[in-house]
Every structure is written in structure tokens, then in C-alpha cells.
Motif scaffolding. Structure first.
Motif, PDB file in Angstrom:
ATOM      1  N   ALA A  22      74.241  17.339  49.823  1.00 15.00           N
ATOM      2  CA  ALA A  22      73.691  16.421  48.827  1.00 15.00           C
ATOM      3  C   ALA A  22      74.083  14.989  49.155  1.00 15.00           C
ATOM      4  CB  ALA A  22      74.205  16.796  47.443  1.00 15.00           C
ATOM      5  N   GLY A  23      73.195  14.079  48.904  1.00  9.64           N
ATOM      6  CA  GLY A  23      73.492  12.670  49.075  1.00  9.64           C
ATOM      7  C   GLY A  23      74.009  12.087  47.771  1.00  9.64           C
ATOM      8  N   VAL A  24      74.218  10.809  47.766  1.00 11.18           N
ATOM      9  CA  VAL A  24      74.641  10.113  46.552  1.00 11.18           C
ATOM     10  C   VAL A  24      73.758   8.884  46.375  1.00 11.18           C
ATOM     11  CG1 VAL A  24      77.045  10.892  46.635  1.00 11.18           C
ATOM     12  CG2 VAL A  24      76.398   8.791  47.805  1.00 11.18           C
ATOM     13  N   PRO A  25      73.686   8.365  45.166  1.00 12.59           N
ATOM     14  CA  PRO A  25      72.931   7.121  44.970  1.00 12.59           C
ATOM     15  C   PRO A  25      73.503   6.007  45.842  1.00 12.59           C
ATOM     16  CG  PRO A  25      73.411   8.152  42.865  1.00 12.59           C
ATOM     17  CD  PRO A  25      74.188   8.902  43.903  1.00 12.59           C
ATOM     18  N   VAL A  41      65.786  17.987  48.662  1.00 12.83           N
ATOM     19  CA  VAL A  41      64.724  18.792  49.259  1.00 12.83           C
ATOM     20  C   VAL A  41      63.707  19.223  48.206  1.00 12.83           C
ATOM     21  CG1 VAL A  41      64.239  20.948  50.470  1.00 12.83           C
ATOM     22  CG2 VAL A  41      66.228  19.605  51.093  1.00 12.83           C
ATOM     23  N   ALA A  42      64.171  19.581  47.026  1.00  7.23           N
ATOM     24  CA  ALA A  42      63.289  20.101  45.975  1.00  7.23           C
ATOM     25  C   ALA A  42      62.963  19.041  44.926  1.00  7.23           C
ATOM     26  CB  ALA A  42      63.934  21.314  45.319  1.00  7.23           C
ATOM     27  N   GLY A  43      63.024  17.783  45.288  1.00  9.33           N
ATOM     28  CA  GLY A  43      62.734  16.705  44.336  1.00  9.33           C
ATOM     29  C   GLY A  43      63.987  15.907  44.014  1.00  9.33           C
ATOM     30  N   ASN A  89      64.584  14.084  31.784  1.00 10.70           N
ATOM     31  CA  ASN A  89      64.886  13.616  33.142  1.00 10.70           C
ATOM     32  C   ASN A  89      64.884  12.103  33.287  1.00 10.70           C
ATOM     33  OD1 ASN A  89      65.633  15.872  34.505  1.00 10.70           O
ATOM     34  ND2 ASN A  89      63.569  16.372  35.193  1.00 10.70           N
ATOM     35  N   ARG A  90      65.241  11.417  32.258  1.00 11.83           N
ATOM     36  CA  ARG A  90      65.380   9.956  32.361  1.00 11.83           C
ATOM     37  C   ARG A  90      66.698   9.635  33.030  1.00 11.83           C
ATOM     38  NH1 ARG A  90      62.834   8.625  26.859  1.00 11.83           N
ATOM     39  NH2 ARG A  90      60.649   8.536  27.476  1.00 11.83           N
ATOM     40  N   ASP A  91      66.768   8.478  33.624  1.00 13.72           N
ATOM     41  CA  ASP A  91      67.942   8.047  34.361  1.00 13.72           C
ATOM     42  C   ASP A  91      69.092   7.722  33.407  1.00 13.72           C
ATOM     43  OD1 ASP A  91      69.625   6.915  36.374  1.00 13.72           O
ATOM     44  OD2 ASP A  91      67.824   6.360  37.480  1.00 13.72           O
TER      45      ASP A  91
END
Length: 139
Positions: A22-25, A41-43, A89-91
Motif C-alpha cells: 500500500a502507498g500513502v498520501p 489496485v481496486a480503486g 467515502n468522503r475525504d
């Protein structure tokens, strides 16, 4: 002929898949995090764990009731934060006066103190994301 058979066999055998870490912001050129979400990968997925940095030379980070509002809690360097995402799913990052703010909660395990939900500046001078692959929840 032997090479052709080896090549055909190699193409038919299953190959091990590489796990994706996993990446990070990532911050922008001003050090601001404009999102707490990461494309995978899945969004997109939410990056929940963050760390208070020590770039303030020991000065605690103010966690505010509203973006740039009244101070609700002071968080020490090394404190872990949990980003609070809105439903749908809001930030967890919201903009106020052109600056990003991360909505968080922090619980101090030593004193069992809960900061409550508050906002911190979403900038590398104050916080950094923690890679989800290296965090395991203890229940």
C-alpha cells in the motif's frame, strides 16, 4: 526444439504474483496533503493512521474543534492519529481558507485520554501518513 518446449512450458506454468504494498498520501510542493485517500489496485482506499511529527522542536500540535478554530487538545510528537472519514467515502481532509485540515481522533494509551474529534493542519511540518501495511490493530 528443446528451447521452444521450455519456453512453452514456462508460459503455461503459473507465476507467483507479487504482492502490492500500500502507498500513502503524498504532499504537494508546499508540504500540504490534499487528500487522505490513496489509489490502489481496486480503486481508492482511506489512509486511516497518521503520526504527529517532531518538526516543531517539542511544541505540541494543536488539534482544533473546527479548522483553525479553538484549540481542543494538544498532541505530542509521536502521537498516532486516526483519520475520521465522513460517510459516503468522503475525504477526511477539508479545505479552510485555502489550507487543508485533517479530521482526526487521538487516544493517548498511557493516560487513556481521548482528544475527541478535532482538526489538525494536513502538512508534513505537523503530520505524516503511516503505511497501512505496517500497522496491525490490537484488540
Amino acid at each position: 526444439m528443446k528451447r521452444l518446449m521450455i519456453l512453452a512450458l514456462a508460459l503455461l506454468l503459473p507465476t507467483p504474483a507479487l504482492a502490492q504494498e500500500a502507498g500513502v498520501p503524498r504532499p504537494n510542493d508546499r508540504g500540504d496533503f490534499m487528500t487522505a485517500r490513496v489509489r490502489g489496485v481496486a480503486g481508492y482506499y482511506n489512509n486511516h493512521k497518521w503520526l504527529v511529527t517532531d518538526l516543531m522542536d517539542g511544541i505540541p500540535l494543536n488539534c482544533r474543534r473546527t479548522p483553525n478554530g479553538e484549540v481542543q487538545a494538544r498532541l505530542k510528537s509521536g502521537a498516532t492519529l486516526t483519520a475520521i472519514f465522513s460517510q459516503g467515502n468522503r475525504d477526511a481532509i477539508t479545505m479552510h481558507n485555502g489550507k487543508p485540515w485533517l479530521r482526526v481522533r487521538s487516544i493517548n494509551p498511557v493516560y487513556n485520554r481521548d482528544s475527541g474529534i478535532c482538526y489538525v493542519r494536513a502538512n508534513v511540518n505537523y503530520i505524516v501518513p503511516i503505511n497501512q501495511d505496517y500497522v496491525s490493530d490490537v484488540h
